[in-house]
Design an enzyme around this catalytic site. Structure first.
Site, PDB file in Angstrom:
ATOM      1  N   ILE A  31       0.813  -1.214   0.000  1.00 32.79           N
ATOM      2  CA  ILE A  31       0.000   0.000   0.000  1.00 32.79           C
ATOM      3  C   ILE A  31       0.845   1.261   0.000  1.00 32.79           C
ATOM      4  O   ILE A  31       0.329   2.356  -0.065  1.00 32.79           O
ATOM      5  CB  ILE A  31      -0.989   0.040   1.195  1.00 32.79           C
ATOM      6  CG1 ILE A  31      -0.275  -0.296   2.496  1.00 32.79           C
ATOM      7  CG2 ILE A  31      -2.146  -0.896   0.964  1.00 32.79           C
ATOM      8  CD1 ILE A  31      -1.162  -0.228   3.709  1.00 32.79           C
ATOM      9  N   ASP A 148      22.359  26.053  23.957  1.00 39.17           N
ATOM     10  CA  ASP A 148      23.713  25.774  23.521  1.00 39.17           C
ATOM     11  C   ASP A 148      23.566  25.006  22.223  1.00 39.17           C
ATOM     12  O   ASP A 148      23.140  23.875  22.210  1.00 39.17           O
ATOM     13  CB  ASP A 148      24.413  24.946  24.600  1.00 39.17           C
ATOM     14  CG  ASP A 148      25.575  24.148  24.061  1.00 39.17           C
ATOM     15  OD1 ASP A 148      26.268  24.664  23.192  1.00 39.17           O
ATOM     16  OD2 ASP A 148      25.755  23.008  24.527  1.00 39.17           O
TER      17      ASP A 148
END
Lengths: 370, 182
Positions: A31, A148
């Site tokens: 599918i 950071d």
């Protein structure tokens, strides 16, 4: 250090403990197929239950078991929510063929994805419903906790923002495809490919050839997706890179040394610079948007990446959350529809993900730290 | 993990309070904890004890070489111990323990780290007795993962530490600094 003799390391003979064999399922049809690998509709032989089998692609030998699969399984194993696709189990294929042994993720079967539905005549969803359903947004919180910069992780929409939303015939929506979350930047790689983001969500600095970039690229993508959700369709659907830039300039104005110091030094500026003056028309085009949404969008779709500082990114993301939580939720009628509101926050430094979803009665948002 | 939408607080409010609910979280952590009977096993099997010790030392060395986080170290040892207990090692295949250590470290790094070295590079850090091919390690990764029931999110000492530091009210940068160093 000794190399183990060939043949000595026969791990193949060991059974994969704890996992059933894919032979418990009968494949009915394929599918889907994409970057993520093949997906099959299958029937569990014992129970007759229909499921989706997603084969884990294992192309990169050097990497071993793929990091994307590890992350996807890790996330799905932790999430149990009506709006998140349910990973039922993981099965392995018998290993007769030495290294071809496959690993499959077994999911509950979902009837449609949003892309497929939108194209289908006579579908049972009305357009406003679809709009509400697409009320998922990918919210990328960058380094809010550590402040950071190390790397950036972004949950990328695959081909479009919708195809990782699945819907069953009852209209329930589920998030899927967490394996697409990927790390595309880190400090060890100062020079990065500038072809990383799906064209429509790619920021101008990448389109202009910059190879040193930061978290601002994600903010642009988030801005595009946010606007798309409110607008109902993609805002910069460019066919190729020149057209993409042109669409951006048409809405956000042409970049120059005033609004974007340094832009003329980007590698492809001369090649792509607009030939005529273009004004910023964001507020005009999206004048029907909520005032707060527009303000937020202005910030996220700023041309100059340097103006999208960390603090701004942080604030924008929070505003985005608040917009959906406080603003949109209570003001418009989103509460009436469950499964309208979902977001994914990714704290990239430690690859910590969190996902927020509406509670069953839509009265509040539940945040899942992953 | 509930986040109510009622409070119009300043932006950081959202993310400070978001994931952190009260006792629910602790209950859930405690509920997920499992005793690993490996420790009793090790007392009666000195050979296994020795092999484990060696493997753990190796994992920690590589961990520090690549500056992986503390959580990566904890996870890799957790995976390794869980695997060691569930899987019957044959004494004539001493390389199996080392292979498992490489696989566990690799899985932990993929779960937790931003930058994950290639499998071959992971083994170059320290003189180890064996050097495994990537495809062999991949097989072992799959064996480890399926033996662990694909469960990669165990509660660790760090989960508790994290919980208590937050309860103590240090929501700021210091707290994260502390956690990242712990």
């Amino acid at each position: 250090m000794a190399m183990a003799a060939p043949g000595q390391l026969n791990v193949n003979e060991s059974p994969s403990w704890g996992s059933r064999s894919v032979d418990c399922f009968e494949k009915l049809e394929q599918i889907g197929e994409g970057t993520y690998g093949q997906v099959y509709m299958a029937r569990e032989i014992k129970t007759g239950e229909i499921v989706a089998l997603k084969k884990i692609r294992m192309d990169n030998e050097r990497e071993g078991f793929p990091i994307t699969a590890i992350r996807e399984i890790k996330i799905l194993k932790k999430l149990h929510h009506e709006n998140v696709i349910n990973l039922k189990e993981i099965v392995t294929s018998p290993d007769g063929n030495k290294y071809k042994g496959g690993i499959y993720m077994v999911f509950e079967y979902m009837d449609h994805d949003l892309t497929g539905l939108a194209d289908r005549p006579g579908m049972r969803f009305t357009v406003p419903q679809i709009k509400l359903l697409t009320g998922l947004h990918y919210c990328h919180v960058n380094q809010v906790l550590h402040r950071d910069i190390k790397g950036v992780l972004l949950l990328m929409p695959s081909k479009d923002t919708c195809s990782n939303l699945l819907i069953d015939n009852e209209g329930n929506l589920k998030l899927a495809d967490f394996g697409l979350a990927r790390s595309f930047s880190n400090e060890h790689n100062a020079n990065l490919t500038n072809r990383v983001i799906t064209l429509w969500y790619r920021p101008p600095e990448l389109l202009l050839g910059t190879t040193r970039y930061g978290p601002a690229v994600d903010m642009w993508s988030v801005g595009c997706i946010f606007a798309e959700l409110l607008h109902g369709k993609p805002i910069f659907p460019g066919k190729d890179e020149p057209e993409q830039l042109n669409k951006i300039f048409e809405l956000c104005g042409a970049p120059d040394e005033v609004n974007w110091p340094g832009v003329s030094k980007t590698p492809w500026y001369n090649q792509f610079k607009p030939t005529r003056p273009m004004k910023r028309r964001l507020r005009e085009v999206f004048r029907h948007f909520d005032r707060h949404a527009l303000e937020l969008l202005e910030k996220m779709l700023t041309l100059d990446p340097a103006q999208k500082g960390q603090d701004k990114l942080w604030i924008c993301t929070c505003c985005l959350c608040r917009f959906f939580l406080v603003g949109n939720m209570s003001r418009s009628n989103l509460q009436a529809n469950t499964a309208t509101l979902a977001g994914i926050c990714i704290f990239h430094n430690s690859l910590k993900h969190s996902i927020w979803l509406p509670s069953a009665d839509s009265s509040h948002i539940i945040l899942y730290a992953l | 993990h509930f986040l109510n939408n009622s409070s119009p607080a300043s932006p950081p409010f959202l993310l400070q309070s978001d994931m952190f609910s009260d006792e629910q979280e602790l209950t859930s952590l405690l509920g997920k904890e499992h005793h690993n009977p490996l420790s009793t096993c090790l007392q009666t099997n000195p050979a296994l004890d020795f092999a484990r010790r060696e493997a753990v030392e190796w994992m920690l060395k590589v961990n520090s070489h690549y500056s992986f986080s503390a959580l990566t170290a904890v996870l890799s040892v957790n995976y390794f111990d869980r695997f060691l207990f569930s899987f019957r090692f044959q004494n004539d295949k001493p390389w199996m323990v080392q292979l498992a250590a490489v696989a566990c470290l690799s899985i932990a790094a993929k779960v937790e780290e931003t930058h994950v070295p290639f499998l071959i590079d992971l083994q170059q850090v320290d003189e180890s007795r064996y050097l495994f091919e990537a495809k062999t390690i991949k097989k072992m990764e799959i064996l480890v993962l399926s033996t662990l029931g694909w469960k990669m999110n165990p509660p660790t000492p760090l989960s508790f530490l994290d919980y208590f530091t937050r309860r103590l009210g240090s929501k700021d940068h210091l707290c994260w600094e502390f956690l990242s160093k712990s």
